[in-house]
Design a protein around this motif. Sequence first.
Motif, PDB file in Angstrom:
ATOM      1  N   ARG A 181      15.424  -2.182 -54.592  1.00 46.08           N
ATOM      2  CA  ARG A 181      14.552  -2.428 -53.453  1.00 46.08           C
ATOM      3  C   ARG A 181      14.242  -1.089 -52.786  1.00 46.08           C
ATOM      4  O   ARG A 181      15.034  -0.151 -52.862  1.00 46.08           O
ATOM      5  CB  ARG A 181      15.229  -3.353 -52.437  1.00 46.08           C
ATOM      6  N   VAL A 229      14.212   1.570 -49.967  1.00 46.13           N
ATOM      7  CA  VAL A 229      14.978   1.834 -48.753  1.00 46.13           C
ATOM      8  C   VAL A 229      14.731   3.274 -48.320  1.00 46.13           C
ATOM      9  O   VAL A 229      14.196   4.089 -49.063  1.00 46.13           O
ATOM     10  CB  VAL A 229      16.499   1.626 -48.961  1.00 46.13           C
ATOM     11  N   GLN A 278       7.332   5.612 -52.357  1.00 48.34           N
ATOM     12  CA  GLN A 278       7.518   4.412 -51.551  1.00 48.34           C
ATOM     13  C   GLN A 278       6.682   3.260 -52.090  1.00 48.34           C
ATOM     14  O   GLN A 278       7.141   2.111 -52.141  1.00 48.34           O
ATOM     15  CB  GLN A 278       7.154   4.698 -50.100  1.00 48.34           C
ATOM     16  N   ILE A 328      18.536   2.670 -44.523  1.00 48.10           N
ATOM     17  CA  ILE A 328      18.009   2.065 -43.309  1.00 48.10           C
ATOM     18  C   ILE A 328      17.052   0.958 -43.715  1.00 48.10           C
ATOM     19  O   ILE A 328      16.032   1.203 -44.362  1.00 48.10           O
ATOM     20  CB  ILE A 328      17.284   3.107 -42.434  1.00 48.10           C
ATOM     21  N   LEU A 329      17.384  -0.280 -43.347  1.00 52.05           N
ATOM     22  CA  LEU A 329      16.593  -1.438 -43.759  1.00 52.05           C
ATOM     23  C   LEU A 329      15.370  -1.644 -42.873  1.00 52.05           C
ATOM     24  O   LEU A 329      14.356  -2.168 -43.321  1.00 52.05           O
ATOM     25  CB  LEU A 329      17.471  -2.688 -43.757  1.00 52.05           C
ATOM     26  N   SER A 330      15.453  -1.257 -41.606  1.00 52.39           N
ATOM     27  CA  SER A 330      14.299  -1.369 -40.718  1.00 52.39           C
ATOM     28  C   SER A 330      14.493  -0.436 -39.533  1.00 52.39           C
ATOM     29  O   SER A 330      15.612  -0.064 -39.189  1.00 52.39           O
ATOM     30  CB  SER A 330      14.113  -2.814 -40.227  1.00 52.39           C
ATOM     31  N   GLY A 331      13.359  -0.073 -38.909  1.00 53.34           N
ATOM     32  CA  GLY A 331      13.400   0.782 -37.734  1.00 53.34           C
ATOM     33  C   GLY A 331      12.869   2.183 -37.953  1.00 53.34           C
ATOM     34  O   GLY A 331      12.571   2.888 -36.995  1.00 53.34           O
ATOM     35  N   ALA A 334      10.341   4.961 -40.603  1.00 54.95           N
ATOM     36  CA  ALA A 334       9.252   5.080 -41.563  1.00 54.95           C
ATOM     37  C   ALA A 334       9.432   6.382 -42.331  1.00 54.95           C
ATOM     38  O   ALA A 334      10.019   7.348 -41.822  1.00 54.95           O
ATOM     39  CB  ALA A 334       7.895   5.065 -40.856  1.00 54.95           C
ATOM     40  N   VAL A 374      17.858   1.088 -35.233  1.00 60.18           N
ATOM     41  CA  VAL A 374      17.664   0.853 -36.656  1.00 60.18           C
ATOM     42  C   VAL A 374      18.652  -0.215 -37.137  1.00 60.18           C
ATOM     43  O   VAL A 374      19.624  -0.534 -36.448  1.00 60.18           O
ATOM     44  CB  VAL A 374      17.873   2.150 -37.476  1.00 60.18           C
ATOM     45  N   VAL A 375      18.366  -0.748 -38.320  1.00 59.87           N
ATOM     46  CA  VAL A 375      19.276  -1.690 -38.974  1.00 59.87           C
ATOM     47  C   VAL A 375      19.759  -1.028 -40.265  1.00 59.87           C
ATOM     48  O   VAL A 375      18.991  -0.901 -41.228  1.00 59.87           O
ATOM     49  CB  VAL A 375      18.578  -3.019 -39.301  1.00 59.87           C
TER      50      VAL A 375
END
Length: 308
Positions: free
Chosen positions: A233, A235, A107, A277-280, A282, A265-266
Amino acid sequence: MALTAQAPAGWVTVRATEQSPRLSGFASVQPGTPVTITALQAGVLASLAVAPGDTVQPGQTIGRLGGPQIAAALATAQGASDAANAALAAERGKFADHLSTTAAVAQAEAAAAAAHADLAALRAASNLQSPVAGQVQSLAAGPGAALQPGQPVAVVQPAAGAWVRAVLYDAPAAGLSPGMAARFIPANGAPAVSVTLRGVQGNLADGGLALAFSGAGLPPGEAGTLSLSLPPRPVLLVPSEALVLDDGRWWVMLHDAQGDHAVEVVPGAAEGAQTPILSGLAAGARVIVQDAALLYHRDIAAQYQPPD
């Protein structure tokens, strides 16, 4: 089917990975019509290296952007890249001391690569380049002019040959830099042609971004699709079947010390059986896959009254 609060056997541990988002859109081969060179970033035209009548080559720098906005953006991007590199070095040191995991290092590596790509794209955007070989027909701005993204600077009349004009949507101009490789896929079934991004022509009224590409052996007048990959990027990938759509919002079911619960999540565009998953979420989270939708809606019966 009776469901309990315990997680089923089918859950996965979320891990970080790198993804290169792919953009595609309508494109057409244009004849030697005038090409407008526009600013990619907001800034001041610090220098201009051409005058009307000058001959330019593909990729030749005709001017440079400077000023406080460019300087601040570069400083921010450089700081983010330095911070990501420091975090990566620290994570690798912890891993060597058995205080970190492979997933955490991966990560950190992905974050450092993304920050470096952002910095490189911003540096490239500060250079205004001609997308084609030809002659400078006119100038729309001079040194010292304050420019906004998409504002015209010069018009070049191509010397000969053809070029590709593509329109992409949801494409960040800051992530596009001259020299990026792409493919033009003709609609008539002919083999794809390798092309090179030469510049951003400007923003369209419908939100599209017009791009100029050069390439050899372009079929005159042919239309098709332009496919381009953005820099990688970081992800988080999860099985697509773990996602639950409810009233226009996406959710996944987590299994942790608090039991099973839903988190919003997004998601990005699905890639086969996996969805980024872009956000929401870990890295390291446990996402339920088996019967995720049933678990999410397990209490829905209590919201309805059976008919009398």
